[in-house]
Design a protein around this motif. Structure first.
Motif, PDB file in Angstrom:
ATOM      1  N   GLY A   7       0.786  -1.224   0.000  1.00  0.00           N
ATOM      2  CA  GLY A   7       0.000   0.000   0.000  1.00  0.00           C
ATOM      3  C   GLY A   7       0.816   1.271   0.000  1.00  0.00           C
ATOM      4  N   LYS A   8       2.112   1.184  -0.311  1.00  0.00           N
ATOM      5  CA  LYS A   8       2.957   2.372  -0.346  1.00  0.00           C
ATOM      6  C   LYS A   8       2.975   2.977  -1.747  1.00  0.00           C
ATOM      7  N   GLN A   9       2.998   4.306  -1.782  1.00  0.00           N
ATOM      8  CA  GLN A   9       3.074   5.026  -3.040  1.00  0.00           C
ATOM      9  C   GLN A   9       4.531   5.312  -3.387  1.00  0.00           C
ATOM     10  N   LEU A  10       4.759   5.688  -4.641  1.00  0.00           N
ATOM     11  CA  LEU A  10       6.122   5.858  -5.133  1.00  0.00           C
ATOM     12  C   LEU A  10       6.908   6.885  -4.306  1.00  0.00           C
ATOM     13  N   LYS A  11       6.263   7.974  -3.918  1.00  0.00           N
ATOM     14  CA  LYS A  11       6.939   8.989  -3.103  1.00  0.00           C
ATOM     15  C   LYS A  11       7.408   8.404  -1.773  1.00  0.00           C
ATOM     16  N   GLU A  12       6.577   7.560  -1.182  1.00  0.00           N
ATOM     17  CA  GLU A  12       6.921   6.943   0.095  1.00  0.00           C
ATOM     18  C   GLU A  12       8.063   5.939  -0.075  1.00  0.00           C
ATOM     19  N   ILE A  13       8.029   5.204  -1.180  1.00  0.00           N
ATOM     20  CA  ILE A  13       9.088   4.222  -1.437  1.00  0.00           C
ATOM     21  C   ILE A  13      10.411   4.943  -1.697  1.00  0.00           C
ATOM     22  N   ALA A  14      10.344   6.069  -2.412  1.00  0.00           N
ATOM     23  CA  ALA A  14      11.551   6.871  -2.651  1.00  0.00           C
ATOM     24  C   ALA A  14      12.158   7.332  -1.328  1.00  0.00           C
ATOM     25  N   ALA A  15      11.298   7.709  -0.374  1.00  0.00           N
ATOM     26  CA  ALA A  15      11.770   8.144   0.945  1.00  0.00           C
ATOM     27  C   ALA A  15      12.448   6.999   1.690  1.00  0.00           C
ATOM     28  N   MET A  37      13.925   4.352   0.316  1.00  0.00           N
ATOM     29  CA  MET A  37      15.191   4.071  -0.377  1.00  0.00           C
ATOM     30  C   MET A  37      16.245   5.114  -0.012  1.00  0.00           C
ATOM     31  N   ALA A  38      15.832   6.375   0.014  1.00  0.00           N
ATOM     32  CA  ALA A  38      16.782   7.459   0.313  1.00  0.00           C
ATOM     33  C   ALA A  38      17.327   7.341   1.726  1.00  0.00           C
ATOM     34  N   LYS A  39      16.449   7.075   2.675  1.00  0.00           N
ATOM     35  CA  LYS A  39      16.865   6.971   4.070  1.00  0.00           C
ATOM     36  C   LYS A  39      17.829   5.803   4.280  1.00  0.00           C
ATOM     37  N   ALA A  40      17.540   4.670   3.622  1.00  0.00           N
ATOM     38  CA  ALA A  40      18.368   3.474   3.811  1.00  0.00           C
ATOM     39  C   ALA A  40      19.764   3.638   3.221  1.00  0.00           C
ATOM     40  N   THR A  41      19.888   4.487   2.205  1.00  0.00           N
ATOM     41  CA  THR A  41      21.174   4.619   1.501  1.00  0.00           C
ATOM     42  C   THR A  41      21.802   6.009   1.675  1.00  0.00           C
ATOM     43  N   VAL A  99      16.313  10.810  -5.367  1.00  0.00           N
ATOM     44  CA  VAL A  99      15.841   9.441  -5.610  1.00  0.00           C
ATOM     45  C   VAL A  99      14.511   9.470  -6.355  1.00  0.00           C
ATOM     46  N   PHE A 100      13.599  10.328  -5.905  1.00  0.00           N
ATOM     47  CA  PHE A 100      12.280  10.405  -6.531  1.00  0.00           C
ATOM     48  C   PHE A 100      12.384  10.883  -7.977  1.00  0.00           C
ATOM     49  N   PRO A 160      23.656   0.647  -2.253  1.00  0.00           N
ATOM     50  CA  PRO A 160      23.410   0.339  -3.668  1.00  0.00           C
ATOM     51  C   PRO A 160      22.801   1.548  -4.365  1.00  0.00           C
ATOM     52  N   SER A 161      22.952   1.602  -5.671  1.00  0.00           N
ATOM     53  CA  SER A 161      22.402   2.711  -6.446  1.00  0.00           C
ATOM     54  C   SER A 161      20.893   2.575  -6.560  1.00  0.00           C
ATOM     55  N   VAL A 162      20.245   3.643  -6.994  1.00  0.00           N
ATOM     56  CA  VAL A 162      18.802   3.600  -7.221  1.00  0.00           C
ATOM     57  C   VAL A 162      18.473   2.522  -8.246  1.00  0.00           C
TER      58      VAL A 162
END
Length: 378
Positions: free
Chosen positions: A147-155, A157-161, A168-169, A218-220
């Motif tokens: 149920g996550k949207q792309l903006k949330e997934i980008a956040a 990914m960004a936080k983890a890396t 990222v977005f 890892p890269s995006v």
């Protein structure tokens, strides 16, 4: 007719019968010979095939002392694993590996860097892949919930890396980057994602799962590749069902995202899907609140009447049919609900404050339930 003529005629008939009988015997002999030859051919081929398969399951080199590091990415298909093992000289034949895995009903292979040898037979390799005997532990993991949207997934990914969230977005929405992904995943990412009405092309395509990575930061592209590998690996099991329902991957993920967004823990997702399909069949707008919020780019606990007026192709109060694309990612349960909805005559549903979803057939019944559970409780 004279007696001689009658006798001659009988003799002619008798000769023809003898000839036909002789021809039938010849035909039977030919059929018998062909059958025997065919049987021998099948036995020889079958026997040869059996020996070939048995050989392919044995080690490439039973005396080998070599050890090779083979990376199995997350979401790899059996076909992909077999091809990688064959390319590294660990097995003899990728197709035999694939059929062995399917015949033995093996599965649950774990991603990671494996140390394998040409001296291993196929059963031993399969055991290694199932138990996850890898060289190194994952550097870190990225968890993408349902149920996550792309903006949330980008956040996430960004936080983890330790990257900039906007960077990222923006990368996730870069057209050139998306086109390279479309070339790599033509069975998943089609031209539908580039339609002018689609808000974010990769919305709904990054599958919800926990992704381990075996090197720091890892890269995006590497993260997205792992997620799309998983998406493809999940969707391949539903190819036949999608074709039967005449749903493209884009349509399937769109419907699944609506079910995902509307469902509660207590909701029957297949029944929710049935409501959507019933409304589409009847030409009614879907009228699902999450699409309105998605159109506005907002997260709200309550949708107001003024929100329903937003001018967007995603507004399912103003437009009939599915929205232009998914509004979030969806898990297996929602995907399966989109493919196999319940058979109902419901056209409305209402989620109560307690999380219970009430299904009704008519607008009057819907309004009565709304008054009972929502309006009168204010």
């Amino acid at each position: 007719m004279t007696k001689e003529e009658k006798g001659t005629k009988k003799e002619v008939i008798r000769q023809k019968m003898l000839e036909q009988h002789h021809e039938a015997r010849i035909v039977r002999k030919i059929v018998l010979i062909i059958s025997i030859l065919l049987l021998l051919f099948i036995v020889l081929i079958g026997g040869g095939g059996y020996l070939y398969i048995q050989s392919a399951l044995k080690p490439v080199d039973s005396n080998s002392k070599k050890q090779k590091t083979v990376e199995i990415p997350l979401g790899s298909s059996v076909t992909g694993i077999g091809e990688k093992l064959e390319a590294n000289g660990i097995i003899k034949n990728a197709k035999v590996f694939k059929y062995y895995v399917k015949l033995k009903n093996e599965g649950g292979f774990m991603a990671g860097d494996y140390q394998l040898s040409p001296s291993m037979d196929v059963p031993e390799i399969v055991s290694r892949l199932k138990t996850g005997k890898v060289l190194a532990k994952a550097s870190f993991k990225i968890a993408v919930p349902e149920g996550k949207q792309l903006k949330e997934i980008a956040a996430i990914m960004a936080k983890a890396t330790n990257q900039n969230e906007d960077d990222v977005f923006n990368k996730l929405n870069n057209k050139e980057f998306i086109k390279t992904l479309m070339v790599k995943y033509p069975d998943v990412l089609t031209e539908e994602i580039l339609h002018s009405t689609v808000k974010y092309p990769l919305e709904g395509y990054l599958y919800p799962a926990t992704y381990p990575f075996y090197k720091p930061n890892p890269s995006v592209e590497e993260m997205v590749t792992a997620m799309l590998d998983k998406t493809r690996n999940v969707l391949v099991d539903y190819t036949e069902a999608s074709n039967e329902k005449k749903l493209s991957v884009h349509q399937l993920l769109t419907m699944a995202s609506l079910v995902e967004e509307e469902a509660t823990e207590k909701a029957d997702r297949k029944t929710i899907a049935s409501v959507f399909y019933n409304r589409i069949k009847k030409g009614m707008p879907l009228q699902t609140d999450p699409t309105v919020l998605y159109a506005q780019g907002k997260h709200k606990d309550k949708v107001l009447y003024e929100d329903l007026e937003v001018n967007s192709p995603y507004n399912t109060y103003k437009n009939t049919g599915l929205p232009p694309g998914p509004i979030s990612n969806a898990g297996k349960v929602s995907i399966e609900a989109a493919l196999d909805p319940a058979e109902t005559d419901y056209y409305y549903f209402l989620a109560t404050p307690e999380g219970v979803v009430i299904f009704t057939k008519t607008l009057d019944e819907h309004n009565q339930e709304k008054a009972k559970h929502i309006t009168n409780k204010k």
